[in-house]
Design a protein around this motif. Structure first.
Motif, short mmCIF file in Angstrom:
data_model
loop_
_atom_site.label_atom_id
_atom_site.label_comp_id
_atom_site.label_asym_id
_atom_site.label_seq_id
_atom_site.Cartn_x
_atom_site.Cartn_y
_atom_site.Cartn_z
N ASP A 117 0.86 -1.18 0.00
CA ASP A 117 0.00 0.00 0.00
C ASP A 117 0.90 1.23 0.00
OD1 ASP A 117 -1.81 1.98 0.33
OD2 ASP A 117 -2.52 1.37 2.32
N LEU A 118 1.06 1.86 -1.14
CA LEU A 118 1.99 2.98 -1.27
C LEU A 118 1.45 4.28 -0.70
CD1 LEU A 118 3.47 2.34 -4.83
CD2 LEU A 118 4.23 1.50 -2.61
N THR A 119 0.19 4.26 -0.27
CA THR A 119 -0.35 5.47 0.34
C THR A 119 0.08 5.61 1.80
OG1 THR A 119 -2.40 4.33 0.98
CG2 THR A 119 -2.35 5.42 -1.17
N HIS A 120 0.59 4.53 2.37
CA HIS A 120 1.07 4.56 3.75
C HIS A 120 2.52 4.04 3.76
CE1 HIS A 120 -3.34 4.32 4.15
NE2 HIS A 120 -3.16 5.12 5.18
N LEU A 121 3.45 4.96 3.58
CA LEU A 121 4.86 4.59 3.51
C LEU A 121 5.51 4.72 4.89
CD1 LEU A 121 6.00 6.27 0.18
CD2 LEU A 121 5.29 3.91 0.57
N PRO A 145 14.37 12.70 1.83
CA PRO A 145 14.60 11.66 0.81
C PRO A 145 15.70 12.08 -0.15
CG PRO A 145 12.26 12.24 1.00
CD PRO A 145 13.02 13.29 1.73
N SER A 146 16.48 11.12 -0.57
CA SER A 146 17.55 11.40 -1.54
C SER A 146 16.94 11.89 -2.84
CB SER A 146 18.37 10.13 -1.79
OG SER A 146 19.04 9.73 -0.62
N GLY A 147 17.50 13.00 -3.36
CA GLY A 147 17.02 13.54 -4.62
C GLY A 147 15.86 14.51 -4.47
N TYR A 148 15.39 14.74 -3.25
CA TYR A 148 14.29 15.66 -3.01
C TYR A 148 14.77 16.78 -2.08
CZ TYR A 148 11.29 11.95 -4.89
OH TYR A 148 10.72 10.99 -5.69
N THR A 149 14.27 17.99 -2.31
CA THR A 149 14.67 19.13 -1.47
C THR A 149 13.70 19.34 -0.31
OG1 THR A 149 13.40 20.62 -2.91
CG2 THR A 149 15.74 20.30 -3.41
N ARG A 150 12.60 18.66 -0.34
CA ARG A 150 11.57 18.86 0.68
C ARG A 150 11.82 17.97 1.88
NH1 ARG A 150 5.28 17.66 -0.73
NH2 ARG A 150 4.48 17.45 1.39
N THR A 151 11.66 18.54 3.08
CA THR A 151 11.76 17.77 4.33
C THR A 151 10.38 17.29 4.73
OG1 THR A 151 13.67 19.05 5.08
CG2 THR A 151 12.45 17.82 6.74
N LEU A 152 10.28 16.00 5.02
CA LEU A 152 8.99 15.39 5.36
C LEU A 152 8.87 15.19 6.86
CD1 LEU A 152 8.85 12.65 2.57
CD2 LEU A 152 8.11 15.03 2.46
N GLU A 153 7.64 15.22 7.32
CA GLU A 153 7.36 14.98 8.74
C GLU A 153 6.95 13.52 8.91
OE1 GLU A 153 7.88 17.20 11.11
OE2 GLU A 153 8.49 18.68 9.61
N GLY A 154 7.32 12.95 10.04
CA GLY A 154 6.97 11.57 10.33
C GLY A 154 6.84 11.33 11.82
N GLU A 155 6.55 10.09 12.16
CA GLU A 155 6.38 9.72 13.57
C GLU A 155 6.84 8.28 13.76
OE1 GLU A 155 2.46 8.66 15.93
OE2 GLU A 155 2.70 10.86 15.84
N ALA A 175 6.57 6.22 10.39
CA ALA A 175 5.48 6.45 9.44
C ALA A 175 5.62 7.85 8.86
CB ALA A 175 4.13 6.30 10.14
N ILE A 176 5.56 7.94 7.52
CA ILE A 176 5.69 9.23 6.84
C ILE A 176 4.31 9.86 6.73
CG2 ILE A 176 6.47 10.39 4.75
CD1 ILE A 176 8.33 8.05 4.25
N ASP A 177 4.13 11.00 7.40
CA ASP A 177 2.81 11.64 7.45
C ASP A 177 2.54 12.53 6.25
OD1 ASP A 177 2.45 10.45 9.96
OD2 ASP A 177 3.38 12.13 11.00
N ASP A 178 3.54 13.27 5.81
CA ASP A 178 3.34 14.32 4.80
C ASP A 178 4.17 14.01 3.56
OD1 ASP A 178 2.85 16.63 3.43
OD2 ASP A 178 4.35 17.79 4.51
N LYS A 179 3.50 13.51 2.51
CA LYS A 179 4.21 13.23 1.26
C LYS A 179 3.36 13.63 0.05
CE LYS A 179 2.69 8.40 0.97
NZ LYS A 179 1.84 8.64 -0.20
N ASP A 180 2.44 14.56 0.26
CA ASP A 180 1.56 14.99 -0.83
C ASP A 180 2.37 15.52 -2.00
OD1 ASP A 180 -0.62 14.34 0.67
OD2 ASP A 180 -0.98 16.36 1.42
N GLY A 181 2.06 15.01 -3.17
CA GLY A 181 2.72 15.49 -4.38
C GLY A 181 4.05 14.83 -4.67
#
Length: 210
Positions: A117-121, A145-155, A175-181
Motif C-alpha cells: 500500500d503505497l499510500t502509507h509509507l 529523501p535522496s534527490g528531493y529538497t523537501r523535508t517530510l514529517e513523520g512519527e 510512518a511518513i505523514d506528509d508526502k503529498d505530491g
C-alpha cells in the motif's frame, strides 16, 4: 483495488473434487429423505411394529443425518480450497514484484507477488544502541529523501523490544505523514532525524565556533 484478481492457479482437479463432493452429498441427502419416510411409516403402524424395528428406523435416520453433516463439511472444505486457487489483492495497493510467469509450476511456499500500500509509507533506520533507550513510539521525526529538497514529517510507529547483537543497532520504523505530491519509490534512501527532545528557547552556535 481490494479483491481484484492477481492470478489464478489451474484449478481443474479441485473443481472435480468439488463436483464429486456435491454428488456424494446429494446421494446422502436422498438417503436421509428416505430414512425420514421410513421412520414416519414405522410410527404410523403403531403397535403393529416391533420396538426393535422402530429403533432400527430411528437409528437409520440418525446415521443418515450424520452422513449428511459430514459430507456437507467435506463439500465446504473443497469449496474453500477451490477459492484459494484464485489470488486476489488483499487491499488497495500496488504490485511491486511478480516472481512467476504464466504457466509456471508453483508450490505452497512460492512467493508470487510482493504487494504494498503505497499510500502509507514508512522508513526504517537502525539506531545505535547508545541512543536506543530514548526511542519510543510517537516521537516526531524529520526525513530528507535522496534527490528531493523537501523535508517530510513523520512519527516513530514501531520500536522493537530488542537490539540486534550483530550490529548493535535497534531497527525502528517511522510512518511518513506528509508526502503529498511526492512520488517516493520503494527502497529510496532517506536521511532521518528523530526528535527526542525540544528546547523552545535554546541558544545555538555554529560548530565551527566551538
Amino acid at each position: 483495488k481490494a479483491g481484484a484478481e492477481l492470478a489464478r492457479i489451474d484449478d481443474t482437479q479441485q473443481r472435480s473434487a468439488v463436483l464429486q463432493a456435491s454428488a456424494t452429498l446429494d446421494a446422502a441427502v436422498n438417503k436421509l429423505q428416505q430414512a425420514k419416510i421410513d421412520l414416519e411409516r414405522a410410527k404410523s403402524l403403531g403397535d403393529a411394529i416391533s420396538r426393535k424395528d422402530l429403533d432400527s428406523a430411528q437409528l437409520a435416520l440418525q446415521t443418515a443425518q450424520n452422513s449428511v453433516d459430514q459430507l456437507t463439511a467435506a463439500k465446504n472444505q473443497a469449496l474453500s480450497l477451490l477459492a484459494a486457487y484464485n489470488l486476489t489483492a488483499p487491499f488497495d495497493g500496488t504490485v511491486l514484484t511478480r516472481a512467476v510467469d504464466p504457466g509456471q509450476v508453483v508450490g505452497t511456499t512460492t512467493v508470487l507477488f510482493t504487494f504494498a500500500d503505497l499510500t502509507h509509507l514508512r522508513a526504517e533506520a537502525s539506531i545505535d544502541e547508545i541512543y536506543s533507550a530514548e526511542m519510543k513510539r510517537g516521537l516526531k521525526a524529520r526525513l530528507q529523501p535522496s534527490g528531493y529538497t523537501r523535508t517530510l514529517e513523520g512519527e516513530v510507529s514501531f520500536v522493537p523490544p530488542t537490539v540486534d547483537t550483530s550490529t548493535g543497532g535497534r531497527l525502528i520504523r517511522v510512518a511518513i505523514d506528509d508526502k503529498d505530491g511526492l512520488n517516493l519509490p520503494i527502497g529510496l534512501t532517506v536521511t532521518l532525524n528523530v526528535v527526542v527532545d525540544e528546547e523552545a528557547e535554546a541558544i545555538t552556535v555554529p560548530r565551527t565556533a566551538i
